[in-house]
Design an enzyme around this catalytic site. Structure first.
Site, PDB file in Angstrom:
ATOM      1  N   LYS A 146       5.410   1.496  -0.824  1.00  0.00           N
ATOM      2  CA  LYS A 146       4.446   2.427  -0.614  1.00  0.00           C
ATOM      3  C   LYS A 146       3.064   1.873   0.292  1.00  0.00           C
ATOM      4  O   LYS A 146       2.746   2.473   1.112  1.00  0.00           O
ATOM      5  CB  LYS A 146       3.647   2.830  -2.147  1.00  0.00           C
ATOM      6  CG  LYS A 146       2.780   3.837  -2.147  1.00  0.00           C
ATOM      7  CD  LYS A 146       1.623   3.744  -3.024  1.00  0.00           C
ATOM      8  CE  LYS A 146       0.660   2.973  -2.941  1.00  0.00           C
ATOM      9  NZ  LYS A 146      -0.489   2.910  -4.031  1.00  0.00           N
ATOM     10  N   ASP A 164       3.472   7.772  -4.003  1.00  0.00           N
ATOM     11  CA  ASP A 164       2.771   7.091  -5.092  1.00  0.00           C
ATOM     12  C   ASP A 164       3.046   7.888  -6.337  1.00  0.00           C
ATOM     13  O   ASP A 164       3.954   9.110  -6.188  1.00  0.00           O
ATOM     14  CB  ASP A 164       1.448   7.007  -4.414  1.00  0.00           C
ATOM     15  CG  ASP A 164       0.610   8.214  -4.555  1.00  0.00           C
ATOM     16  OD1 ASP A 164       1.211   9.516  -4.400  1.00  0.00           O
ATOM     17  OD2 ASP A 164      -0.694   8.493  -4.252  1.00  0.00           O
TER      18      ASP A 164
END
Length: 236
Positions: A146, A164
């Site tokens: 991420k 996320d």
């Protein structure tokens, strides 16, 4: 209106969303394109106001944002980067002082240790600059998928879609790219989202999950894509 904060990054105020488009009947691929198209129409410049000129600051800020709120991260990142500008300066500042500065974001000692390690790695492996691809960034200490994809997308416009909590929820609910793991959802989005939407997809999906398709009491009645959503828990 408060300034939008995403992963500790602050933007300037945003325009009000556009009205929903007409409902359509579509197969999965067309439905995904329609969802992304509506989010794009409502927010045609999703990165407006974000400071993406310093990849190193961006990378460290995203690292700090793990398990922390955006406004707190933005404030602490400002304090940290008022004392240092680059990887060499971060090494000179030292782990102990970094820990003191970033303590409010949580996991301070661990994050400070990773900041020092990634700064050293940037100097030794990349000449002191942040590499331009998410794959290369993931070689850095403390940088997962991420963090790497957010940085690569914002700093270098790499067409990757970071996942996320918000993006994961939205992708499974609508669904866009259902999956049991973050990697499964990220791989699915990479495969299914049309290329023309990939640059802004993370921001659109993040904001949609944060502001409308929330974990509790989602705002289905005001959702731009409610007619395209097949979630069984939809309340309209």
């Amino acid at each position: 209106m408060a300034r939008d904060t995403l992963h500790g990054l602050r933007s300037s105020p945003r325009r009000a969303p556009a009205k929903p488009a007409r409902p359509i009947d579509a197969d999965a691929a067309e439905r995904i394109a329609a969802v992304m198209g509506r989010l794009s129409d409502a927010d045609p410049d999703p990165k407006a106001g974000f400071d993406d000129t310093d990849p190193f600051r961006l990378l460290v800020t995203v690292l700090l944002s793990a398990q922390s709120t955006g406004p707190t991260v933005a404030r602490i990142a400002e304090a940290l980067f008022s004392a240092v500008r680059d990887p060499a300066g971060m090494l000179e500042l030292g782990e102990a002082r970094i820990t003191e500065i970033i303590r409010p974001v949580g996991l301070g000692p661990s994050k400070a240790r990773n900041i020092v390690k990634l700064s050293a790695a940037l100097i030794s492996e990349f000449g002191g600059t942040v590499p331009r691809s998410a794959i290369e960034m993931r070689r850095l200490p403390g940088i997962g998928r991420k963090s790497a994809e957010v940085t690569a997308n914002f700093a270098f416009r790499e067409p990757v879609i970071a996942v996320d909590t918000h993006v994961f929820r939205v992708s499974n609910r609508i669904p866009l790219a259902p999956g049991a793991t973050v990697d499964a959802v990220a791989d699915g989005l990479a495969h299914r989202v049309p290329e023309r939407f990939k640059d802004g997809a993370h921001v659109w999906l993040f904001r949609h999950g944060r502001d409308t398709c929330t974990a509790r009491k989602p705002g289905c009645a005001r959702c731009l894509v409610s007619d395209l959503c097949t979630w069984s828990g939809k309340a309209i």
